[in-house]
Design a protein around this motif. Structure first.
Motif, PDB file in Angstrom:
ATOM      1  N   ASP A 150       0.742  -0.961   0.301  1.00 36.61           N
ATOM      2  CA  ASP A 150      -0.284  -0.079   0.027  1.00 36.61           C
ATOM      3  C   ASP A 150       1.142   1.006  -0.170  1.00 36.61           C
ATOM      4  OD1 ASP A 150      -2.122  -1.836   0.221  1.00 36.61           O
ATOM      5  OD2 ASP A 150      -2.393  -1.291   2.586  1.00 36.61           O
ATOM      6  N   GLU A 151       2.420   1.629   0.627  1.00 37.59           N
ATOM      7  CA  GLU A 151       2.780   2.118   0.710  1.00 37.59           C
ATOM      8  C   GLU A 151       2.982   3.033  -0.435  1.00 37.59           C
ATOM      9  OE1 GLU A 151       7.096   3.305   2.529  1.00 37.59           O
ATOM     10  OE2 GLU A 151       5.259   1.918   4.294  1.00 37.59           O
ATOM     11  N   ALA A 152       4.031   1.327  -0.899  1.00 36.83           N
ATOM     12  CA  ALA A 152       4.222   1.620  -2.340  1.00 36.83           C
ATOM     13  C   ALA A 152       3.947   2.929  -3.506  1.00 36.83           C
ATOM     14  CB  ALA A 152       5.353   0.509  -3.087  1.00 36.83           C
ATOM     15  N   ALA A 153       2.079   2.037  -3.430  1.00 38.82           N
ATOM     16  CA  ALA A 153       0.961   2.783  -4.200  1.00 38.82           C
ATOM     17  C   ALA A 153       1.142   4.091  -4.567  1.00 38.82           C
ATOM     18  CB  ALA A 153      -0.426   1.652  -4.047  1.00 38.82           C
ATOM     19  N   ARG A 154       0.716   4.206  -2.670  1.00 38.02           N
ATOM     20  CA  ARG A 154       0.948   6.135  -2.681  1.00 38.02           C
ATOM     21  C   ARG A 154       1.971   6.376  -3.060  1.00 38.02           C
ATOM     22  NH1 ARG A 154      -1.329   3.527   2.221  1.00 38.02           N
ATOM     23  NH2 ARG A 154       0.785   3.679   3.400  1.00 38.02           N
ATOM     24  N   SER A 155       2.814   6.547  -2.791  1.00 41.73           N
ATOM     25  CA  SER A 155       3.787   6.994  -3.003  1.00 41.73           C
ATOM     26  C   SER A 155       3.839   7.177  -4.536  1.00 41.73           C
ATOM     27  CB  SER A 155       5.540   6.097  -2.675  1.00 41.73           C
ATOM     28  OG  SER A 155       6.110   6.953  -2.824  1.00 41.73           O
ATOM     29  N   VAL A 156       3.670   5.825  -5.444  1.00 40.14           N
ATOM     30  CA  VAL A 156       4.070   6.314  -6.917  1.00 40.14           C
ATOM     31  C   VAL A 156       2.327   7.166  -6.847  1.00 40.14           C
ATOM     32  CG1 VAL A 156       3.882   4.516  -8.563  1.00 40.14           C
ATOM     33  CG2 VAL A 156       5.680   4.008  -7.327  1.00 40.14           C
ATOM     34  N   ARG A 157       1.363   6.851  -6.668  1.00 46.04           N
ATOM     35  CA  ARG A 157       0.565   7.482  -7.643  1.00 46.04           C
ATOM     36  C   ARG A 157       0.593   9.141  -7.128  1.00 46.04           C
ATOM     37  NH1 ARG A 157      -3.236   2.870  -5.351  1.00 46.04           N
ATOM     38  NH2 ARG A 157      -3.467   1.924  -7.757  1.00 46.04           N
ATOM     39  N   ALA A 158       1.257   9.512  -6.239  1.00 46.74           N
ATOM     40  CA  ALA A 158       1.278  10.745  -5.878  1.00 46.74           C
ATOM     41  C   ALA A 158       2.696  11.357  -6.702  1.00 46.74           C
ATOM     42  CB  ALA A 158       1.939  10.975  -4.108  1.00 46.74           C
ATOM     43  N   ALA A 159       3.574  10.621  -7.112  1.00 45.91           N
ATOM     44  CA  ALA A 159       4.901  11.326  -8.176  1.00 45.91           C
ATOM     45  C   ALA A 159       4.292  11.229  -8.979  1.00 45.91           C
ATOM     46  CB  ALA A 159       5.922   9.842  -7.483  1.00 45.91           C
ATOM     47  N   ILE A 160       2.915  10.378  -9.544  1.00 50.24           N
ATOM     48  CA  ILE A 160       2.511  10.469 -11.706  1.00 50.24           C
ATOM     49  C   ILE A 160       1.964  11.804 -11.437  1.00 50.24           C
ATOM     50  CG2 ILE A 160       1.006   9.123 -12.406  1.00 50.24           C
ATOM     51  CD1 ILE A 160       2.136   6.418 -11.909  1.00 50.24           C
ATOM     52  N   GLY A 161       1.380  11.659 -10.108  1.00 50.79           N
ATOM     53  CA  GLY A 161       0.232  13.047  -9.762  1.00 50.79           C
ATOM     54  C   GLY A 161       0.999  14.236 -10.620  1.00 50.79           C
ATOM     55  N   GLU A 162       2.369  14.077  -9.884  1.00 52.72           N
ATOM     56  CA  GLU A 162       2.815  15.605  -9.059  1.00 52.72           C
ATOM     57  C   GLU A 162       3.685  16.333 -11.010  1.00 52.72           C
ATOM     58  OE1 GLU A 162       5.321  16.409  -5.738  1.00 52.72           O
ATOM     59  OE2 GLU A 162       5.745  14.497  -6.449  1.00 52.72           O
ATOM     60  N   ARG A 163       4.067  14.923 -11.548  1.00 52.12           N
ATOM     61  CA  ARG A 163       4.639  14.879 -12.730  1.00 52.12           C
ATOM     62  C   ARG A 163       3.547  14.935 -14.013  1.00 52.12           C
ATOM     63  NH1 ARG A 163      10.411  12.212 -12.487  1.00 52.12           N
ATOM     64  NH2 ARG A 163      10.112  11.731 -14.996  1.00 52.12           N
ATOM     65  N   ARG A 164       2.193  14.623 -14.224  1.00 52.05           N
ATOM     66  CA  ARG A 164       1.213  14.807 -14.464  1.00 52.05           C
ATOM     67  C   ARG A 164       1.183  14.365 -15.878  1.00 52.05           C
ATOM     68  NH1 ARG A 164       0.488  21.252 -14.957  1.00 52.05           N
ATOM     69  NH2 ARG A 164       0.184  21.497 -12.499  1.00 52.05           N
ATOM     70  N   MET A 165       1.537  12.127 -15.728  1.00 52.99           N
ATOM     71  CA  MET A 165       2.653  11.920 -17.152  1.00 52.99           C
ATOM     72  C   MET A 165       1.518  10.382 -16.723  1.00 52.99           C
ATOM     73  SD  MET A 165       5.196   9.608 -15.026  1.00 52.99           S
ATOM     74  CE  MET A 165       6.012   8.205 -15.942  1.00 52.99           C
ATOM     75  N   PRO A 166       0.871   9.877 -18.113  1.00 53.42           N
ATOM     76  CA  PRO A 166      -0.106   9.428 -17.784  1.00 53.42           C
ATOM     77  C   PRO A 166       0.657   7.682 -17.567  1.00 53.42           C
ATOM     78  CG  PRO A 166       0.396   9.358 -20.849  1.00 53.42           C
ATOM     79  CD  PRO A 166       1.857  10.131 -19.643  1.00 53.42           C
ATOM     80  N   ALA A 167       0.761   7.410 -16.687  1.00 52.24           N
ATOM     81  CA  ALA A 167       1.031   6.059 -16.094  1.00 52.24           C
ATOM     82  C   ALA A 167       0.039   5.790 -15.206  1.00 52.24           C
ATOM     83  CB  ALA A 167       2.501   5.978 -15.309  1.00 52.24           C
ATOM     84  N   ARG A 168       0.532   4.286 -15.639  1.00 54.64           N
ATOM     85  CA  ARG A 168      -0.488   3.781 -14.428  1.00 54.64           C
ATOM     86  C   ARG A 168      -0.175   2.307 -14.111  1.00 54.64           C
ATOM     87  NH1 ARG A 168      -4.156  -1.840 -16.230  1.00 54.64           N
ATOM     88  NH2 ARG A 168      -2.547  -1.978 -17.824  1.00 54.64           N
ATOM     89  N   VAL A 169      -0.753   2.447 -12.513  1.00 48.97           N
ATOM     90  CA  VAL A 169      -0.200   1.634 -11.186  1.00 48.97           C
ATOM     91  C   VAL A 169      -0.787   0.242 -11.077  1.00 48.97           C
ATOM     92  CG1 VAL A 169       0.269   1.363  -8.472  1.00 48.97           C
ATOM     93  CG2 VAL A 169       0.403   3.518 -10.121  1.00 48.97           C
ATOM     94  N   VAL A 170      -0.642  -0.919 -11.187  1.00 50.77           N
ATOM     95  CA  VAL A 170      -1.745  -2.139 -11.128  1.00 50.77           C
ATOM     96  C   VAL A 170      -0.855  -2.539  -9.583  1.00 50.77           C
ATOM     97  CG1 VAL A 170      -1.895  -4.806 -12.084  1.00 50.77           C
ATOM     98  CG2 VAL A 170      -1.515  -2.329 -13.457  1.00 50.77           C
ATOM     99  N   ARG A 171      -1.681  -2.933  -8.577  1.00 54.04           N
ATOM    100  CA  ARG A 171      -1.451  -3.303  -7.697  1.00 54.04           C
ATOM    101  C   ARG A 171      -1.508  -5.019  -8.147  1.00 54.04           C
ATOM    102  NH1 ARG A 171      -2.452  -1.519  -2.743  1.00 54.04           N
ATOM    103  NH2 ARG A 171      -1.153  -3.322  -1.914  1.00 54.04           N
ATOM    104  N   LEU A 172      -0.237  -5.979  -7.129  1.00 52.09           N
ATOM    105  CA  LEU A 172      -0.327  -6.562  -7.227  1.00 52.09           C
ATOM    106  C   LEU A 172      -0.223  -8.054  -5.525  1.00 52.09           C
ATOM    107  CD1 LEU A 172       3.507  -7.367  -9.161  1.00 52.09           C
ATOM    108  CD2 LEU A 172       1.056  -7.758  -9.974  1.00 52.09           C
ATOM    109  N   THR A 173      -0.766  -9.019  -6.257  1.00 51.64           N
ATOM    110  CA  THR A 173      -0.759 -10.431  -5.248  1.00 51.64           C
ATOM    111  C   THR A 173       0.168 -10.252  -3.833  1.00 51.64           C
ATOM    112  OG1 THR A 173      -2.887 -11.128  -5.792  1.00 51.64           O
ATOM    113  CG2 THR A 173      -2.156 -12.130  -3.795  1.00 51.64           C
TER     114      THR A 173
END
Length: 504
Positions: A150-173
């Protein structure tokens, strides 16, 4: 922020630059620490990666330039250097080609590893720099980050938002095998996140069937450092054959950045961790080193190979004094058997046989030859590398812990308890194990026929249960076996639903 992990460096920081000042580098801090990068052309990027012999940091150590070239051969790509775009900036025609995908493999299913979580949690923009460098060179904007925590997902999503880049985050089991490249691709494609069972090259057919460049989180961060420093300065750390630094996870909690060529004993001393009776290098698919081997080992592919070890994904687990080495090895082997995908004989039957042979050795009734025979049966014949990696772990333990094994063979015990010092995932409450109600069991033997992976019959025809968690792929078969037991003696202990003890 990754508060539970201690981070340090030997010989100066690169990937961990700025960690002494900031818990997490947001975009402004990242630019202040690392600066703004220019993206080299594909040809220059390949040349730079070849010049420093950059290898993937996920464990396999595959040459990155070859992977990049394999994907590039299938798509059109820009040829000129370009500037890495940041928020609010517009680029011209960048030769965009949406028939290729770049995947950052942030799966860290192995319990002893924390480096990717630290990078994604504290320096996400360095990883995104590397991903954008590759994507721009290949002429695509399709970037996917596959993460578990969860921590990595939150951090990456925040960084993608800062850069406004069209990247996708996928959660894995969070599973041991979830980081295997085929399992990651399947997860992104919405399929069952297990290895595909057949060799499928992501460069040919990956995400949505498109050519895909997939590499480990640290690899992309290293690529960003390489482009920032240039090959000559990048190679000022490390050895001539293996330039640069790498991230290590020591003891499951401490992340250290160290140059290649650093003696293993210096890494352990830096972390204030004694080698104990043995050191596991490369994680649970790695190899055990005895104290003499650990004293000679050097942090490099060649240095580890010289003592029978491997750098792998940079996991170093010294075994503490006072716990039973054979008990710890058996405990982890049992975990690995339960983590298999159950797609082939070496996993379904071979790994449980390894655990049975280890348990017999623990009790003084088995032999080392039995363990070697069980570990060798499926080597090279699995649907993925899981059986081979587990066999490597077990067979190296047999060589490293000879004194402890002799104590068990001749005395039935070494006199030490198994304290469980090697890291395993925190139980979720869903784990269950097969158990026998001996007041009911009449030795019909049907259970061994229905679930031979977990139950075998002794010479008197009574069931012997493998003491490991029930793999997810066996849950339905176990339920069937419990329901069909003529004496109603078979049960599942623990897990949900149904409480702590359920039977037919």
């Amino acid at each position: 922020m990754s508060a539970v992990h201690t981070v340090s460096n030997i010989g100066g920081p690169r990937l961990t630059l700025g960690f002494d000042r900031f818990d997490r580098l947001d975009l402004d801090r990242h630019l202040a620490v690392h600066g703004r990068l220019r993206v080299p052309s594909l040809e220059d990027l390949v040349r730079m990666a070849e010049q420093v012999d950059m290898r993937g940091r996920g464990g396999a150590g595959f040459p990155f330039a070859r992977k990049l070239t394999a994907v590039a051969s299938r798509v059109n790509h820009p040829t000129a250097d370009q500037t890495l775009l940041l928020p609010g900036e517009k680029g011209g025609d960048r030769g965009s080609s949406e028939d290729v995908v770049v995947v950052v493999n942030g799966a860290e299913g192995e319990p002893g590893s924390a480096k990717d979580k630290v990078l994604l949690g504290r320096a996400p923009h360095l990883v995104l720099d590397g991903a954008q460098i590759v994507a721009t060179a290949l002429g695509t904007q399709r970037i996917v980050l596959a993460v578990e925590s969860d921590e990595a997902a939150r951090s990456v999503r925040a960084a993608i938002g800062e850069r406004r880049m069209p990247a996708r985050v996928v959660r894995l089991t969070e599973r041991f095998i979830s980081g295997e490249s085929g399992a990651v691709i399947r997860a992104i494609n919405g399929e069952t996140p297990i290895p595909p069972g057949v060799k499928v090259r992501a460069a040919e057919s990956g995400v949505d069937g498109y050519p895909t460049l997939l590499s480990n989180t640290e690899t992309f961060a290293q690529l960003a450092v390489l482009v920032s420093l240039g090959p000559d300065l990048y190679a000022s750390a490390g050895t001539e054959d293996e330039p640069g630094t790498t991230l290590l996870t020591v003891g499951g909690t401490t992340v250290v950045e160290a140059p290649y060529g650093t003696p293993l004993r210096d890494v352990l001393k830096h972390c204030d961790v004694p080698p104990g009776p043995g050191v596991l290098v490369g994680g649970y698919h790695g190899a055990w080193l005895d104290p003499a081997g650990a004293a000679r080992a050097v942090l490099s592919r060649a240095g580890m190979r010289a003592v029978g070890g491997t750098v792998g994904a940079g996991i170093i687990l010294p075994l503490a004094q006072g716990t039973c080495p054979l008990g710890e090895v058996t405990r982890i082997a049992s975990y690995l058997a339960a983590q298999s995908a159950g797609q082939c004989g070496p996993c379904r039957l071979g790994l449980p046989d390894v655990v049975r042979a280890l348990n017999a050795l623990m009790e003084g009734g088995g032999t080392v030859e039995d363990v070697r025979r069980a570990a060798a049966i499926g080597r090279g014949r699995g649907a993925c590398t899981h059986p081979d990696g587990t066999a490597r772990f077990v067979l190296s333990a047999v060589e490293a812990f000879t004194a402890d094994i002799d104590a068990h063979r001749y005395g039935g015990t070494c006199g030490l308890s198994t304290y469980g010092v090697l890291p395993l995932p925190v139980p979720t409450g869903r784990e269950g194990r097969v158990a026998i109600d001996w007041s009911r069991c009449d030795g019909h033997g049907l259970c061994a026929y229905l679930v031979p992976e977990l139950i075998q019959l002794d010479r008197y025809g009574f069931p012997v249960v493998l003491g490991s968690d029930i793999p997810s792929w066996m849950e339905r078969d176990v339920q069937k076996a419990v329901a069909m037991c003529p004496a109603l003696a078979l049960r599942v202990v623990g897990g949900v639903p149904g409480g702590p003890d359920r039977r037919s």
